[in-house]
Write a protein that holds these residues in place. Sequence first.
Motif, PDB file in Angstrom:
ATOM      1  N   ALA A 117       9.073  -4.014  -6.651  1.00  0.00           N
ATOM      2  CA  ALA A 117      10.042  -5.072  -6.932  1.00  0.00           C
ATOM      3  C   ALA A 117      10.742  -5.571  -5.670  1.00  0.00           C
ATOM      4  N   TYR A 118      10.607  -4.825  -4.558  1.00  0.00           N
ATOM      5  CA  TYR A 118      11.287  -5.183  -3.316  1.00  0.00           C
ATOM      6  C   TYR A 118      10.279  -5.226  -2.157  1.00  0.00           C
ATOM      7  N   PRO A 119       9.296  -6.124  -2.228  1.00  0.00           N
ATOM      8  CA  PRO A 119       8.236  -6.150  -1.214  1.00  0.00           C
ATOM      9  C   PRO A 119       8.742  -6.432   0.185  1.00  0.00           C
ATOM     10  N   TRP A 120       9.936  -7.073   0.313  1.00  0.00           N
ATOM     11  CA  TRP A 120      10.465  -7.355   1.641  1.00  0.00           C
ATOM     12  C   TRP A 120      10.885  -6.095   2.389  1.00  0.00           C
ATOM     13  N   SER A 121      10.962  -4.982   1.642  1.00  0.00           N
ATOM     14  CA  SER A 121      11.286  -3.708   2.286  1.00  0.00           C
ATOM     15  C   SER A 121      10.044  -3.001   2.826  1.00  0.00           C
ATOM     16  N   SER A 122       8.899  -3.576   2.544  1.00  0.00           N
ATOM     17  CA  SER A 122       7.637  -2.910   2.897  1.00  0.00           C
ATOM     18  C   SER A 122       6.952  -3.609   4.060  1.00  0.00           C
ATOM     19  N   ILE A 123       5.962  -2.913   4.606  1.00  0.00           N
ATOM     20  CA  ILE A 123       4.871  -3.564   5.357  1.00  0.00           C
ATOM     21  C   ILE A 123       3.639  -3.280   4.521  1.00  0.00           C
ATOM     22  N   ASP A 124       3.232  -4.273   3.729  1.00  0.00           N
ATOM     23  CA  ASP A 124       2.285  -4.061   2.632  1.00  0.00           C
ATOM     24  C   ASP A 124       0.850  -3.913   3.141  1.00  0.00           C
ATOM     25  N   PRO A 125       0.283  -2.704   3.132  1.00  0.00           N
ATOM     26  CA  PRO A 125      -1.088  -2.504   3.629  1.00  0.00           C
ATOM     27  C   PRO A 125      -2.144  -3.124   2.714  1.00  0.00           C
ATOM     28  N   VAL A 126      -1.775  -3.392   1.449  1.00  0.00           N
ATOM     29  CA  VAL A 126      -2.726  -4.042   0.545  1.00  0.00           C
ATOM     30  C   VAL A 126      -2.962  -5.484   0.983  1.00  0.00           C
ATOM     31  N   VAL A 127      -1.888  -6.200   1.274  1.00  0.00           N
ATOM     32  CA  VAL A 127      -2.008  -7.585   1.746  1.00  0.00           C
ATOM     33  C   VAL A 127      -2.727  -7.632   3.088  1.00  0.00           C
ATOM     34  N   VAL A 128      -2.380  -6.709   3.981  1.00  0.00           N
ATOM     35  CA  VAL A 128      -3.032  -6.660   5.292  1.00  0.00           C
ATOM     36  C   VAL A 128      -4.530  -6.416   5.131  1.00  0.00           C
ATOM     37  N   SER A 129      -4.884  -5.490   4.253  1.00  0.00           N
ATOM     38  CA  SER A 129      -6.300  -5.177   4.025  1.00  0.00           C
ATOM     39  C   SER A 129      -7.049  -6.383   3.472  1.00  0.00           C
ATOM     40  N   THR A 183      -8.561   2.340   8.240  1.00  0.00           N
ATOM     41  CA  THR A 183      -7.348   2.822   7.579  1.00  0.00           C
ATOM     42  C   THR A 183      -6.167   1.979   8.045  1.00  0.00           C
ATOM     43  N   VAL A 184      -5.577   1.244   7.108  1.00  0.00           N
ATOM     44  CA  VAL A 184      -4.420   0.400   7.405  1.00  0.00           C
ATOM     45  C   VAL A 184      -3.150   1.145   6.994  1.00  0.00           C
ATOM     46  N   LYS A 185      -2.224   1.280   7.940  1.00  0.00           N
ATOM     47  CA  LYS A 185      -0.970   1.989   7.667  1.00  0.00           C
ATOM     48  C   LYS A 185       0.201   1.014   7.780  1.00  0.00           C
ATOM     49  N   GLY A 186       1.004   0.973   6.715  1.00  0.00           N
ATOM     50  CA  GLY A 186       2.175   0.112   6.697  1.00  0.00           C
ATOM     51  C   GLY A 186       3.421   0.897   6.350  1.00  0.00           C
ATOM     52  N   ARG A 187       4.249   0.321   5.481  1.00  0.00           N
ATOM     53  CA  ARG A 187       5.452   1.017   5.032  1.00  0.00           C
ATOM     54  C   ARG A 187       5.583   0.849   3.524  1.00  0.00           C
ATOM     55  N   SER A 188       5.757   1.953   2.834  1.00  0.00           N
ATOM     56  CA  SER A 188       5.820   1.940   1.379  1.00  0.00           C
ATOM     57  C   SER A 188       7.156   1.382   0.893  1.00  0.00           C
ATOM     58  N   ALA A 189       7.141   0.826  -0.329  1.00  0.00           N
ATOM     59  CA  ALA A 189       8.373   0.332  -0.956  1.00  0.00           C
ATOM     60  C   ALA A 189       8.144   0.163  -2.447  1.00  0.00           C
ATOM     61  N   HIS A 190       9.228  -0.025  -3.186  1.00  0.00           N
ATOM     62  CA  HIS A 190       9.146  -0.361  -4.606  1.00  0.00           C
ATOM     63  C   HIS A 190       8.481  -1.732  -4.722  1.00  0.00           C
TER      64      HIS A 190
END
Length: 435
Positions: free
Chosen positions: A236-248, A227-234
């Motif tokens: 359109a603004y991926p820099w606001s996230s920690i994208d668990p999809v990319v990490v996975s 289970t990869v946990k990051g930070r959700s975001a819109h």
Amino acid sequence: MKKFLPFVFTAISLAASAQNNSSNKIISNKADALKDKIIAWRRDFHEHPELGNREVRTADIIAKHLKSLGIEVQTGVATTGVVGILKGGKPGPVVGLRADMDALPVTERVNIPFASKVKAQYNGNEVGVMHACGHDSHMAIMMAVAEVLAGMKKDLHGTVKFLFQPAEEGAPAGEKGGAEQMIAEGALENPKVDVVFGLHINSQTEVGKIVYRPGGTMAGVSDMQITVKGRSAHGAYPWSSIDPVVVSAQIISSLQSIVSRNVNVTENPAVVTVGVIQGGSRFNIIPESVKMQGTIRYFTEYDEKLVTDNVRRIATKTAEAYGATAEVLIPYSNHYPVTFNDVDLTAKMLPSLQAAAGKENVLLRPPVTGAEDFSFFQQKVPGLFFFLGGMPKGGSPLTAPSHHTPDFYLDESGFTLGVKALCDLTLDYMAGKGK
């Protein structure tokens, strides 16, 4: 007297060989005579499959058949398992014989008159149910073995314990089952089993053939959940996230290096597979977490630790590098040990398999990365597990439908060989050839 000893031993050896050949011929004739019954049993089980820990009708048929043969019967073992005890007329070892009972959540599409139309609930969903791994044939074969050996009861040098096991494919979520649970409930005790034999039909091995391997023959298996946990975001603004999809995605790619760069594949194979990825609910929302599930396979305790440690390290450190976290559970729901054929036992019982099938039809095979919970029995007592051909003659292993698929198909003409092999193994072991 010494000069006559070679002749005495030769005479004894010849007498034993003649007796063994006679027993083999009797077994062969009895098995052939039961061919129609074996097929009828198998077709009935196939048409009425039941999932793991739900084999109620199946167990009732088996128990009634064993009782009709005068065999002592225990029911409800590990939920729906059946144990039959056949005490021979002469003292000797206790031989365990195992057949699995459960079907799979697979919808059949084979065009046969006895095709399954059964549906059932599995993990909260309605599914088709099918004997897509041949357990129906295993039960029918062992019912015939019980009938043959019960007819020889007074001449048996020992006891036979018939282990009809539920939930080989795994117990339903939240339940216990399978070989491990049968052992926990005393299936190998009272009387204590000395050795255990089992077979598995194979849809990609030609009928009339038996294949085997000493040592690690089927892989140990652990399932895994990351289970990869990051930070959700819109989106359109991926820099606001920690994208668990990319990490996975990075974790999955890196996991492939374990087998190619960490495992010594010249000694033992290994597998790391991610089969499920779950994350997100909308195309333009970066989710907070992603869950992955998969399987790891190995043939030694060393490789189990090596693979497991590397999965943990890669997942957690990759996530950390991206500012995320990864929780790794291995195993998270099931674990089977390596199906390990006792090397000495296999060598000593090989002639029994060759007597049943013909020496030219008994073949050494490479290790198989599939797994079997027969391995739990082998952890407790020496065991031998072999494969029985179920592919029509002239078929190709490359095109024959594989196990666990809707098109799984068996040629029924090879079932009697399974009866002969299990009976020969039992009688030869009792005669001291496997000790």
